[in-house]
Write a protein that holds these residues in place. Sequence first.
Motif, PDB file in Angstrom:
ATOM      1  N   ASP A   1      70.587 -17.054   0.066  1.00  0.00           N
ATOM      2  CA  ASP A   1      71.950 -16.765   0.501  1.00  0.00           C
ATOM      3  C   ASP A   1      72.319 -17.720   1.633  1.00  0.00           C
ATOM      4  O   ASP A   1      71.720 -17.690   2.708  1.00  0.00           O
ATOM      5  CB  ASP A   1      72.031 -15.307   0.984  1.00  0.00           C
ATOM      6  CG  ASP A   1      73.449 -14.851   1.294  1.00  0.00           C
ATOM      7  OD1 ASP A   1      74.293 -15.704   1.609  1.00  0.00           O
ATOM      8  OD2 ASP A   1      73.696 -13.636   1.237  1.00  0.00           O
ATOM      9  N   SER A   2      73.289 -18.625   1.364  1.00  0.00           N
ATOM     10  CA  SER A   2      73.795 -19.568   2.382  1.00  0.00           C
ATOM     11  C   SER A   2      72.698 -20.497   2.896  1.00  0.00           C
ATOM     12  O   SER A   2      72.549 -20.700   4.101  1.00  0.00           O
ATOM     13  CB  SER A   2      74.418 -18.804   3.554  1.00  0.00           C
ATOM     14  OG  SER A   2      75.402 -17.896   3.120  1.00  0.00           O
ATOM     15  N   VAL A   3      71.946 -21.085   1.988  1.00  0.00           N
ATOM     16  CA  VAL A   3      70.828 -21.952   2.358  1.00  0.00           C
ATOM     17  C   VAL A   3      71.211 -23.408   2.134  1.00  0.00           C
ATOM     18  O   VAL A   3      71.785 -23.760   1.107  1.00  0.00           O
ATOM     19  CB  VAL A   3      69.561 -21.591   1.554  1.00  0.00           C
ATOM     20  CG1 VAL A   3      68.419 -22.524   1.918  1.00  0.00           C
ATOM     21  CG2 VAL A   3      69.173 -20.153   1.831  1.00  0.00           C
ATOM     22  N   TYR A   4      70.881 -24.237   3.092  1.00  0.00           N
ATOM     23  CA  TYR A   4      71.170 -25.676   3.031  1.00  0.00           C
ATOM     24  C   TYR A   4      70.099 -26.402   2.225  1.00  0.00           C
ATOM     25  O   TYR A   4      69.026 -25.855   1.934  1.00  0.00           O
ATOM     26  CB  TYR A   4      71.213 -26.236   4.448  1.00  0.00           C
ATOM     27  CG  TYR A   4      70.011 -25.864   5.261  1.00  0.00           C
ATOM     28  CD1 TYR A   4      68.825 -26.583   5.166  1.00  0.00           C
ATOM     29  CD2 TYR A   4      70.033 -24.746   6.096  1.00  0.00           C
ATOM     30  CE1 TYR A   4      67.714 -26.228   5.885  1.00  0.00           C
ATOM     31  CE2 TYR A   4      68.914 -24.384   6.832  1.00  0.00           C
ATOM     32  CZ  TYR A   4      67.764 -25.131   6.726  1.00  0.00           C
ATOM     33  OH  TYR A   4      66.654 -24.760   7.434  1.00  0.00           O
ATOM     34  N   SER A   5      70.368 -27.663   1.910  1.00  0.00           N
ATOM     35  CA  SER A   5      69.389 -28.467   1.178  1.00  0.00           C
ATOM     36  C   SER A   5      68.463 -29.235   2.115  1.00  0.00           C
ATOM     37  O   SER A   5      67.279 -29.363   1.845  1.00  0.00           O
ATOM     38  CB  SER A   5      70.100 -29.443   0.233  1.00  0.00           C
ATOM     39  OG  SER A   5      70.999 -30.267   0.961  1.00  0.00           O
ATOM     40  N   ARG A   6      69.017 -29.750   3.229  1.00  0.00           N
ATOM     41  CA  ARG A   6      68.218 -30.565   4.143  1.00  0.00           C
ATOM     42  C   ARG A   6      68.501 -30.178   5.590  1.00  0.00           C
ATOM     43  O   ARG A   6      69.660 -30.111   6.013  1.00  0.00           O
ATOM     44  CB  ARG A   6      68.494 -32.062   3.927  1.00  0.00           C
ATOM     45  CG  ARG A   6      68.122 -32.515   2.514  1.00  0.00           C
ATOM     46  CD  ARG A   6      68.214 -34.014   2.340  1.00  0.00           C
ATOM     47  NE  ARG A   6      67.957 -34.388   0.962  1.00  0.00           N
ATOM     48  CZ  ARG A   6      66.749 -34.588   0.439  1.00  0.00           C
ATOM     49  NH1 ARG A   6      65.679 -34.432   1.199  1.00  0.00           N
ATOM     50  NH2 ARG A   6      66.612 -34.929  -0.827  1.00  0.00           N
ATOM     51  N   PHE A   7      67.449 -29.954   6.355  1.00  0.00           N
ATOM     52  CA  PHE A   7      67.579 -29.476   7.724  1.00  0.00           C
ATOM     53  C   PHE A   7      68.222 -30.517   8.637  1.00  0.00           C
ATOM     54  O   PHE A   7      68.988 -30.170   9.541  1.00  0.00           O
ATOM     55  CB  PHE A   7      66.203 -29.068   8.268  1.00  0.00           C
ATOM     56  CG  PHE A   7      66.238 -28.537   9.666  1.00  0.00           C
ATOM     57  CD1 PHE A   7      66.883 -27.342   9.956  1.00  0.00           C
ATOM     58  CD2 PHE A   7      65.639 -29.237  10.705  1.00  0.00           C
ATOM     59  CE1 PHE A   7      66.930 -26.855  11.252  1.00  0.00           C
ATOM     60  CE2 PHE A   7      65.681 -28.758  12.000  1.00  0.00           C
ATOM     61  CZ  PHE A   7      66.325 -27.554  12.275  1.00  0.00           C
TER      62      PHE A   7
ATOM     63  N   GLU B   1      83.905 -20.643   2.545  1.00  0.00           N
ATOM     64  CA  GLU B   1      84.351 -20.724   3.938  1.00  0.00           C
ATOM     65  C   GLU B   1      83.183 -20.785   4.912  1.00  0.00           C
ATOM     66  O   GLU B   1      83.346 -20.489   6.095  1.00  0.00           O
ATOM     67  CB  GLU B   1      85.242 -19.523   4.267  1.00  0.00           C
ATOM     68  CG  GLU B   1      86.630 -19.598   3.675  1.00  0.00           C
ATOM     69  CD  GLU B   1      87.421 -20.787   4.225  1.00  0.00           C
ATOM     70  OE1 GLU B   1      87.384 -21.010   5.453  1.00  0.00           O
ATOM     71  OE2 GLU B   1      88.051 -21.495   3.424  1.00  0.00           O
ATOM     72  N   ASP B   2      82.025 -21.176   4.420  1.00  0.00           N
ATOM     73  CA  ASP B   2      80.834 -21.299   5.262  1.00  0.00           C
ATOM     74  C   ASP B   2      80.978 -22.533   6.146  1.00  0.00           C
ATOM     75  O   ASP B   2      80.995 -23.659   5.650  1.00  0.00           O
ATOM     76  CB  ASP B   2      79.590 -21.410   4.381  1.00  0.00           C
ATOM     77  CG  ASP B   2      78.298 -21.243   5.160  1.00  0.00           C
ATOM     78  OD1 ASP B   2      78.294 -21.548   6.365  1.00  0.00           O
ATOM     79  OD2 ASP B   2      77.304 -20.807   4.558  1.00  0.00           O
ATOM     80  N   ARG B   3      81.099 -22.333   7.462  1.00  0.00           N
ATOM     81  CA  ARG B   3      81.255 -23.458   8.391  1.00  0.00           C
ATOM     82  C   ARG B   3      79.920 -23.975   8.907  1.00  0.00           C
ATOM     83  O   ARG B   3      79.892 -24.989   9.596  1.00  0.00           O
ATOM     84  CB  ARG B   3      82.148 -23.033   9.563  1.00  0.00           C
ATOM     85  CG  ARG B   3      83.529 -22.534   9.146  1.00  0.00           C
ATOM     86  CD  ARG B   3      84.263 -23.579   8.341  1.00  0.00           C
ATOM     87  NE  ARG B   3      85.503 -23.069   7.783  1.00  0.00           N
ATOM     88  CZ  ARG B   3      86.678 -23.097   8.427  1.00  0.00           C
ATOM     89  NH1 ARG B   3      86.745 -23.578   9.643  1.00  0.00           N
ATOM     90  NH2 ARG B   3      87.774 -22.629   7.836  1.00  0.00           N
TER      91      ARG B   3
END
Length: 284
Positions: A166-172, A230-232
């Motif tokens: 849930d709402s996880v990015y690909s690269r830190f 709308e995830d900022r």
Amino acid sequence: MWWLLGFIVLAGVGWGAFSTRRILYPERHPIPAPQSLPPYTNHTLTAPDGVSFDVWVLQPPSPRARLLVYHGYYANRYQVLDIARALRERGYETVLVELRGHGSRPGPFTLGVRETEEAGVVLRWARSRDAGRPLPVGVLGLSLGGHVACQVAARFPDEIRAVVLDSVYSRFFTVLTHAMRRRYHLPAFPWVYLTWWSLQLALRRRLSRLDPAALAPRLRQPLFAIQGGEDRRVRPALVRELYERWAGPKRQWFEPWVAHVGMFTEHPQLYGVRVAAFFDEVLS
């Protein structure tokens, strides 16, 4: 001239140490306990490095599977307690572990390095309670907790059979750059790079190898990815690479007006229904 060079080096080292500490010892943003806690049992386990930590288990009468649930950065286990409650009501044993440096736990947070080792302890302990009937296991993670969940799935592929992110990015590094620009108004070079190198020295790991996008090509578990438009903090473009590179079967739940880790807040009933339906299908 030499004094100026020395000052620049000292400033760079100082910034790297300062920013690394701020990440590994995050500010506490306490999430209060809900008015009514669901029934749970508390168990104290010991990590491989000797650190003790508590595990909360929400146990239904006859669990169909076991789920490890990880909260996000700055948060604590109360962030995911209602999600765990909804899944328990649908027959899933849910196991909550606070990340290091969050909630009541001392730091440092290690971006999944030590947290993944703790997951192995939890899995072995939970398996010992199954009394000859091993439960299938899935993992669910919110935001940075999803980063940890990907590492757990990669480290224990024979045990973790399904993943919800849930709402996880690909690269830190991309998220780090965005966060520092927003908080400190600093460009990536040299400030984010100094932080990046300092973090790797502190953790003794190449962080790019721990990225969800780097792990995704060898993650063959079924994936259910949840994301809001709308995830900022984690923009949809940062999720797309992870989703496209994921090796296993996958599906996505996207809604354009939902904020960061906001899907459960927007749709508490539907969230439980959809996540449970996914686990029902892939863990049966």
